[in-house]
Design a protein around this motif. Structure first.
Motif, PDB file in Angstrom:
ATOM      1  N   GLY A  88     -12.677 -18.119 -15.764  1.00  0.00           N
ATOM      2  CA  GLY A  88     -13.922 -17.671 -16.354  1.00  0.00           C
ATOM      3  C   GLY A  88     -14.360 -16.292 -15.897  1.00  0.00           C
ATOM      4  O   GLY A  88     -15.349 -15.749 -16.385  1.00  0.00           O
ATOM      5  N   SER A  89     -13.631 -15.699 -14.942  1.00  0.00           N
ATOM      6  CA  SER A  89     -13.985 -14.377 -14.429  1.00  0.00           C
ATOM      7  C   SER A  89     -12.794 -13.437 -14.550  1.00  0.00           C
ATOM      8  O   SER A  89     -11.655 -13.822 -14.279  1.00  0.00           O
ATOM      9  CB  SER A  89     -14.423 -14.464 -12.971  1.00  0.00           C
ATOM     10  N   ASP A  90     -13.064 -12.203 -14.957  1.00  0.00           N
ATOM     11  CA  ASP A  90     -12.015 -11.191 -15.034  1.00  0.00           C
ATOM     12  C   ASP A  90     -11.916 -10.369 -13.752  1.00  0.00           C
ATOM     13  O   ASP A  90     -11.092  -9.465 -13.651  1.00  0.00           O
ATOM     14  CB  ASP A  90     -12.282 -10.233 -16.208  1.00  0.00           C
ATOM     15  N   LEU A  91     -12.761 -10.681 -12.799  1.00  0.00           N
ATOM     16  CA  LEU A  91     -12.809  -9.913 -11.563  1.00  0.00           C
ATOM     17  C   LEU A  91     -11.875 -10.523 -10.524  1.00  0.00           C
ATOM     18  O   LEU A  91     -12.066 -11.656 -10.071  1.00  0.00           O
ATOM     19  CB  LEU A  91     -14.238  -9.880 -11.016  1.00  0.00           C
ATOM     20  N   GLY A  92     -10.859  -9.778 -10.144  1.00  0.00           N
ATOM     21  CA  GLY A  92      -9.933 -10.260  -9.133  1.00  0.00           C
ATOM     22  C   GLY A  92     -10.450 -10.024  -7.727  1.00  0.00           C
ATOM     23  O   GLY A  92     -11.095  -9.013  -7.454  1.00  0.00           O
ATOM     24  N   ILE A  93     -10.183 -10.959  -6.836  1.00  0.00           N
ATOM     25  CA  ILE A  93     -10.591 -10.859  -5.441  1.00  0.00           C
ATOM     26  C   ILE A  93      -9.355 -10.582  -4.589  1.00  0.00           C
ATOM     27  O   ILE A  93      -8.372 -11.328  -4.644  1.00  0.00           O
ATOM     28  CB  ILE A  93     -11.259 -12.161  -4.970  1.00  0.00           C
ATOM     29  N   ASP A  94      -9.398  -9.513  -3.826  1.00  0.00           N
ATOM     30  CA  ASP A  94      -8.267  -9.150  -2.976  1.00  0.00           C
ATOM     31  C   ASP A  94      -8.268 -10.040  -1.729  1.00  0.00           C
ATOM     32  O   ASP A  94      -9.170  -9.968  -0.902  1.00  0.00           O
ATOM     33  CB  ASP A  94      -8.366  -7.674  -2.586  1.00  0.00           C
ATOM     34  N   LEU A  95      -7.242 -10.880  -1.608  1.00  0.00           N
ATOM     35  CA  LEU A  95      -7.121 -11.769  -0.455  1.00  0.00           C
ATOM     36  C   LEU A  95      -6.164 -11.220   0.599  1.00  0.00           C
ATOM     37  O   LEU A  95      -5.888 -11.884   1.599  1.00  0.00           O
ATOM     38  CB  LEU A  95      -6.622 -13.148  -0.902  1.00  0.00           C
ATOM     39  N   SER A  96      -5.656 -10.023   0.376  1.00  0.00           N
ATOM     40  CA  SER A  96      -4.642  -9.454   1.259  1.00  0.00           C
ATOM     41  C   SER A  96      -5.170  -9.255   2.675  1.00  0.00           C
ATOM     42  O   SER A  96      -6.357  -8.966   2.882  1.00  0.00           O
ATOM     43  CB  SER A  96      -4.162  -8.107   0.722  1.00  0.00           C
ATOM     44  N   VAL A  97      -4.286  -9.402   3.630  1.00  0.00           N
ATOM     45  CA  VAL A  97      -4.607  -9.119   5.023  1.00  0.00           C
ATOM     46  C   VAL A  97      -3.720  -7.969   5.485  1.00  0.00           C
ATOM     47  O   VAL A  97      -2.676  -7.676   4.904  1.00  0.00           O
ATOM     48  CB  VAL A  97      -4.388 -10.359   5.908  1.00  0.00           C
ATOM     49  N   LYS A  98      -4.130  -7.322   6.556  1.00  0.00           N
ATOM     50  CA  LYS A  98      -3.345  -6.212   7.096  1.00  0.00           C
ATOM     51  C   LYS A  98      -2.062  -6.753   7.711  1.00  0.00           C
ATOM     52  O   LYS A  98      -2.074  -7.768   8.401  1.00  0.00           O
ATOM     53  CB  LYS A  98      -4.171  -5.464   8.146  1.00  0.00           C
ATOM     54  N   GLN A  99      -0.957  -6.068   7.448  1.00  0.00           N
ATOM     55  CA  GLN A  99       0.309  -6.508   8.028  1.00  0.00           C
ATOM     56  C   GLN A  99       1.182  -5.319   8.379  1.00  0.00           C
ATOM     57  O   GLN A  99       0.931  -4.193   7.952  1.00  0.00           O
ATOM     58  CB  GLN A  99       1.026  -7.466   7.075  1.00  0.00           C
ATOM     59  N   GLU A 100       2.198  -5.566   9.197  1.00  0.00           N
ATOM     60  CA  GLU A 100       3.108  -4.513   9.644  1.00  0.00           C
ATOM     61  C   GLU A 100       3.818  -3.877   8.452  1.00  0.00           C
ATOM     62  O   GLU A 100       4.148  -4.548   7.478  1.00  0.00           O
ATOM     63  CB  GLU A 100       4.151  -5.088  10.602  1.00  0.00           C
ATOM     64  N   SER A 101       4.065  -2.572   8.537  1.00  0.00           N
ATOM     65  CA  SER A 101       4.743  -1.875   7.447  1.00  0.00           C
ATOM     66  C   SER A 101       6.193  -2.322   7.299  1.00  0.00           C
ATOM     67  O   SER A 101       6.750  -2.299   6.204  1.00  0.00           O
ATOM     68  CB  SER A 101       4.692  -0.359   7.669  1.00  0.00           C
ATOM     69  N   ASN A 102       6.822  -2.717   8.401  1.00  0.00           N
ATOM     70  CA  ASN A 102       8.187  -3.235   8.345  1.00  0.00           C
ATOM     71  C   ASN A 102       8.115  -4.750   8.161  1.00  0.00           C
ATOM     72  O   ASN A 102       7.758  -5.485   9.081  1.00  0.00           O
ATOM     73  CB  ASN A 102       8.940  -2.903   9.634  1.00  0.00           C
TER      74      ASN A 102
END
Length: 334
Positions: free
Chosen positions: A264-278
């Motif tokens: 019912g919503s077009d708004l996405g919620i970013d659930l990402s967490v910070k993680q190592e680049s490798n």
């Protein structure tokens, strides 16, 4: 400190060593390559590891505890078996074996020799992938999934030009499903377990391996479609659909970004967490934990065996046959 040896001196080995050292749990003790020159070139930026060009001498060496194997797919199983029989713990790149029977044998040998065997499938240990798995219940009953990884291979132009690169050569137990398709399949098994059934199709190259393909995994009440290709690019995220929303993952192999949409919503919620680049940092850390406990994680072992079994079934359905299959099955029936 875990004393680490490596087999293979390619870019993925370099990335793993960098990740392992960053955890603070490892030191690079030995480097094996088919030539001492290659081993020496790889080892230049590290703290004087021992160099080997003889695999038997490496297996017999007391200088290391664990070996990371990143040779061509067809060598994963035989080299892992040799190292484990010599009492070494093994981290083996995915796919761990070219067929299911060999994967079973590898875990049997690990148990017999009281050593650890760990398949280096990085996705399952990355924080954003774990967040995806933890978030499945938040979108209601699962109804559909799409897991996709399609990336035009840098080796494909060589194949089209008439060369025979390892990437598209059945002698090396390669092809799309055994390479990037592995991430799709193993991710699905990590998220949902073993499916009730599998249906696969693929586009085979003249060499005999698959350049691309699709797989449908049937579960109770839903299905998961896997898309994989080494002959084309895709820019679609993977998506898990539930009755109350959907979860989207950018780049399933490295779990770069996780977004949730609520029905019912077009708004996405970013659930990402910070993680190592490798992204290999987390698998290196997971193995270090298993090494400290001197115990394999049963869920990792189970996933590896299920994936090995399904890879073989997918190849059976799509007509991809490796020379190692014939040798192994001939040996088994004697």
């Amino acid at each position: 400190m875990i004393r680490l040896a490596i087999i293979g001196t390619n870019w993925i080995t370099d990335q793993f060593v960098e990740a392992a050292l960053k955890t603070g749990e490892y030191q690079l003790a030995a480097v094996y390559s088919r030539s001492l020159e290659s081993a020496g070139q790889f080892a230049e930026k590290y703290d004087a590891p021992a160099l080997f060009d003889d695999i038997d001498a490496l297996a017999a060496s007391p200088l290391f505890d664990v070996v990371y194997i990143a040779s061509p797919n067809v060598l994963h199983g035989p080299q892992a078996l040799q190292m484990m029989k010599a009492g070494k713990h093994v981290i083996v790149e995915k796919p761990m074996a070219s067929n299911y029977a060999l994967a079973q044998e590898m875990f049997d040998v690990a148990q017999q020799n009281n050593v650890l065997l760990f398949e280096a499938f990085m996705s399952a240990h990355i924080p954003n992938f774990k967040r995806l798995k933890e978030s499945l219940s938040s979108i209601g009953k699962i109804r559909k999934g799409l897991i996709t990884y399609c990336q035009y291979s840098s080796r494909y132009p060589k194949y089209l030009a008439g060369e025979n690169p390892n990437t598209f050569n059945p002698d090396f137990a390669n092809g799309s499903i055994m390479d990037i398709g592995f991430y799709c399949l193993s991710s699905a098994i990590e998220l949902f377990g073993e499916p009730l059934s599998v249906v696969a199709q693929a586009q085979l190259l003249d060499s005999g391996v698959d350049g691309s393909g699709s797989v449908i995994l049937k579960y109770e009440g839903f299905e998961v479609v896997l898309q994989h290709s080494k002959t084309s690019d895709s820019y679609l995220p993977s998506e898990i659909q539930g009755e109350e929303g959907a979860l989207l993952m950018d780049m399933i192999s490295t779990a770069k970004k996780l977004t949730k949409f609520t029905r019912g919503s077009d708004l996405g919620i970013d659930l990402s967490v910070k993680q190592e680049s490798n992204p290999m940092y987390y698998e290196a850390l997971e193995f270090a934990n298993q090494f400290k406990q001197q115990s394999m994680n049963p869920s990792c072992t189970q996933r590896s065996l299920i994936v090995a079994k399904l890879l073989e079934e997918i190849r059976r359905q799509t007509g991809v046959v490796f020379p190692t299959d014939k040798k192994h099955f001939a040996k088994k029936t004697k």
